[in-house]
Write a protein that holds these residues in place. Structure first.
Motif: not given
Lengths: 84, 84
Positions: A80-84, B79-84
């Motif tokens: 959870a702490s990692l940058q997505p 959903y895969a296309s959205l910015q995380p």
């Protein structure tokens, strides 16, 4: 809540499929970086309890059976702490 | 592969729990934005086939039972296309 730094040390076995920083290169596996800790914890517990089947569930179950609830909380906090 | 634009139109029912852009405000639910399409598709099919239980699996199953395989592919692509 888990300890992310401890979780990082426990994540060695996760890296092969989930990537060095929780971002996968194999599209059939989920990215974990930046996922919610509560969800990750619940998903790991579901694998452990045998509540998931199909896909890679048996592989996940084998890994998770070796983890304590503290291990699971630490791993969830780490990813959870990692940058997505 | 699914059609992300079509998937967006089909995502109305997903928003309440998974957020307007696939980022949740409720920590027990997973973020979907930027997740791998193949994984999302497989997860949705697992819910549909009843391969997941515990957590919110019954809720997910109820939603997914109304979806065709094309719907599932489109939602995964969206959903895969959205910015995380």
């Amino acid at each position: 809540a888990g300890d992310a730094a401890v979780g990082k040390n426990k994540s060695v076995s996760c890296v092969a499929c989930h990537g060095a920083a929780g971002k996968v290169s194999i599209p059939m596996y989920p990215n974990l970086a930046g996922q919610n800790a509560m969800y990750l914890e619940q998903a790991l517990l579901s694998y452990k309890k045998g509540e998931r089947s199909g896909g890679q569930a048996e592989v996940m179950r084998a890994y998770v059976l070796a983890l304590s609830d503290t291990d699971i909380a630490d791993l969830a906090a780490y990813y959870a702490s990692l940058q997505p």
